[in-house]
Design an enzyme around this catalytic site. Sequence first.
Site, PDB file in Angstrom:
ATOM      1  N   ASP A  24     -49.041 187.984   2.208  1.00  0.00           N
ATOM      2  CA  ASP A  24     -50.170 188.696   2.812  1.00  0.00           C
ATOM      3  C   ASP A  24     -49.870 189.102   4.256  1.00  0.00           C
ATOM      4  O   ASP A  24     -50.015 190.261   4.640  1.00  0.00           O
ATOM      5  CB  ASP A  24     -51.444 187.836   2.809  1.00  0.00           C
ATOM      6  N   LYS A  49     -54.881 189.989  -4.382  1.00  0.00           N
ATOM      7  CA  LYS A  49     -53.468 189.602  -4.248  1.00  0.00           C
ATOM      8  C   LYS A  49     -52.508 190.551  -4.979  1.00  0.00           C
ATOM      9  O   LYS A  49     -51.485 190.938  -4.435  1.00  0.00           O
ATOM     10  CB  LYS A  49     -53.309 188.186  -4.808  1.00  0.00           C
ATOM     11  N   CYS A  56     -76.242 191.170 -17.473  1.00  0.00           N
ATOM     12  CA  CYS A  56     -76.824 189.847 -17.661  1.00  0.00           C
ATOM     13  C   CYS A  56     -77.990 189.620 -16.697  1.00  0.00           C
ATOM     14  O   CYS A  56     -79.033 190.244 -16.865  1.00  0.00           O
ATOM     15  CB  CYS A  56     -75.734 188.783 -17.539  1.00  0.00           C
ATOM     16  N   TYR A  57     -77.826 188.799 -15.657  1.00  0.00           N
ATOM     17  CA  TYR A  57     -78.923 188.647 -14.690  1.00  0.00           C
ATOM     18  C   TYR A  57     -79.339 190.032 -14.183  1.00  0.00           C
ATOM     19  O   TYR A  57     -80.533 190.309 -13.981  1.00  0.00           O
ATOM     20  CB  TYR A  57     -78.484 187.763 -13.515  1.00  0.00           C
ATOM     21  N   GLU A 105     -66.899 192.648 -17.984  1.00  0.00           N
ATOM     22  CA  GLU A 105     -65.797 192.462 -17.029  1.00  0.00           C
ATOM     23  C   GLU A 105     -64.803 191.389 -17.451  1.00  0.00           C
ATOM     24  O   GLU A 105     -63.713 191.308 -16.902  1.00  0.00           O
ATOM     25  CB  GLU A 105     -66.375 192.147 -15.628  1.00  0.00           C
ATOM     26  N   HIS A 157     -71.100 190.436 -20.881  1.00  0.00           N
ATOM     27  CA  HIS A 157     -70.245 190.638 -19.704  1.00  0.00           C
ATOM     28  C   HIS A 157     -69.058 191.546 -20.031  1.00  0.00           C
ATOM     29  O   HIS A 157     -68.092 191.094 -20.650  1.00  0.00           O
ATOM     30  CB  HIS A 157     -69.727 189.285 -19.209  1.00  0.00           C
ATOM     31  N   GLY A 168     -75.701 186.156 -12.755  1.00  0.00           N
ATOM     32  CA  GLY A 168     -75.961 185.110 -11.771  1.00  0.00           C
ATOM     33  C   GLY A 168     -76.550 183.874 -12.423  1.00  0.00           C
ATOM     34  O   GLY A 168     -77.063 183.946 -13.538  1.00  0.00           O
TER      35      GLY A 168
END
Length: 542
Positions: A246, A398, A93-94, A189, A187, A66
């Site tokens: 969608d 998506k 991290c945060y 991710e 990170h 964050g």
Amino acid sequence: MATNGELPIEPHKTFDTILVLDFGSQYSHLITRRLRELNVYSEMLPCTQKLSELSWKPRGVILSGGPYSVYEEGAPHVDPAVFDLNVPLLGICYGLQEIAWHHGKNVLAGEKREYGHAYLDIQRHNGGAGHIDELFKGLEDNLEVWMSHGDKLSHLPESFVTIATTPNAPFAGIAHTEKPYYGIQFHPEVTHTPKGTQLLKNFAVKICKAEQNWTMSKFVDQEITRIRKLVGDKGQVIGAVSGGVDSTVAAKLMQEAIGDRFHAVLVDNGVLRLNEAQIVKETLTKHLGINLTVVDASERFLGLLKGVKDDPERKRKIIGNTFIEVFQEEAKKIADTAAGSAKAGEIEWLLQGTLYPDVIESISFKGPSATIKTHHNVGGLLENMHLKLIEPLRELFKDEVRELGTQLGIPEDLVWRHPFPGPGIAIRILGEVTPDQVRIAREADNIFIEEIKAAGLYRDISQAFAALLPVKAVGVMGDKRVHDQVIALRAVQTTDFMTADWYPFDGQFLKRVSRRIVNEVKGVCRVVYDITSKPPGTIEME
Ligand SMILES: Nc1ncnc2c1ncn2[C@@H]1O[C@H](COP(=O)(O)OP(=O)(O)OP(=O)(O)O)[C@@H](O)[C@H]1O
Ligand SMILES: O=c1[nH]c(=O)c2[nH+]cn([C@@H]3O[C@H](COP(=O)(O)O)[C@@H](O)[C@H]3O)c2[nH]1
Ligand SMILES: NC(=O)CC[C@H](N)C(=O)O
Ligand SMILES: [Mg+2]
């Protein structure tokens, strides 16, 4: 949207779920995505979520990164109940700093900020408490990772040990000696941490013991059951269907669930693409057997948009609100027509093709002050609307929706259609929307897309369109001076539409498109190509 909260058989109740608590990092949603790619179900909630208000128990919790500093006044903090949940925790991290802060307020601003690549030195604790080495299990000692932080731990919190360091970060990884709590400064991710997914897998599968059983086909079965329960034996549903992937996938699911008690409605708002209403009607009716009504409300929309020049948000609100008014009127018509017959019944439900990114944006803990634009189907809804929303795709990304569409037998062309926003060409005409401006933008857009398809580039590009600028330039055509408008072409590549890069066309291609637009579209004498990435640009112009 709230309606879905109380429903039976929600995915987090049947799949082992990892909860991601979002502290506002740009990458938080990627944590959820990576886990789902591993077939582990994950959901994201704002970091301020009260855990006692959750109706389900996660298998493990990840605290995201964050932009704040934990020691700042007003910095967000996790509900301390997370430490009593008795499930594994991973702070990123945060999130790491938050875990450390909770265990002794030992975080401060570093002398140096650290952005970019770093190499981890992993500290193994062979023979220590069983869980400590699990996070880095199978990963090499010199692990490439990506960092983005300015704060650091001043010292190890009590009962924690160091499990990784970098030359710059002596506490790049920490673990609790007794409980399965971990913190990492980098990170995992992002793709810049090449083995990051393996680390997340170690956490979710080895440490949290989450089963890797999240699949699309299971989701479909569950969703159909859920919709049937929700709507009941008699209930009827009206569906907002645009021809986009969608809403088509949502409509197909709905049709499988409740058959002809589902009524799909496409609203022609006067700012659709060239011949769009006809094409969609044909595709949905013929190929998918969906019962679709096209409501031509183009004059109504264009009338309301008249004179709206400098305020894009106003355009969005007008369109969002009018959509709902039209759906409510249609719902009443359908109910009146059905009155007296066996399937008669009020229409209580409105189906929308809302996806997870729309939801994530609207649940961000930062609240409405961070709104960049109001998506017509989330923030643009009518306040006193009486239809209840049903949004079967609100947990999906998506690419997951595309996979689902393929499984439901939706033709490939439709599954891979570029997204097209509900407010349509209105947010691609900068300035006032008039029938003539719509004509120009539509014709130019059609040429651009035709050429992209002819060059075999359609699938390579995530989204492309022509926008019309509200300025005039001088040109010379057939030896005559002209003073006409400018078309801006935009084409981007992106996986999640949250960040995007412009597409590097070759010069010959752009020449061909520009020549055709200037020659064929009356009112245009110049064509420019938008080379702004997102951020700082957005994909749409308004
Ligand atoms: N012209 C329209 N008529 C009826 N419903 C619409 C129209 N445009 C948008 N909607 C509704 O708004 C929702 C959100 O629009 P959005 O453009 O994000 O999704 P989509 O059109 O289904 O797919 P895509 O993102 O591929 O364009 C749609 O799923 C649909 O429910
Ligand atoms: O249905 C929609 N209603 C809207 O109001 C809306 N605004 C943006 N978009 C689409 O969202 C993606 C990201 O767009 P931006 O970078 O412009 O925010 C892109 O794919 C945009 O086309 C919308 N879709
Ligand atoms: N990316 C992050 O989570 C950063 C955390 C904190 N704001 C720092 O600068 O250290
Ligand atoms: Mg659309």
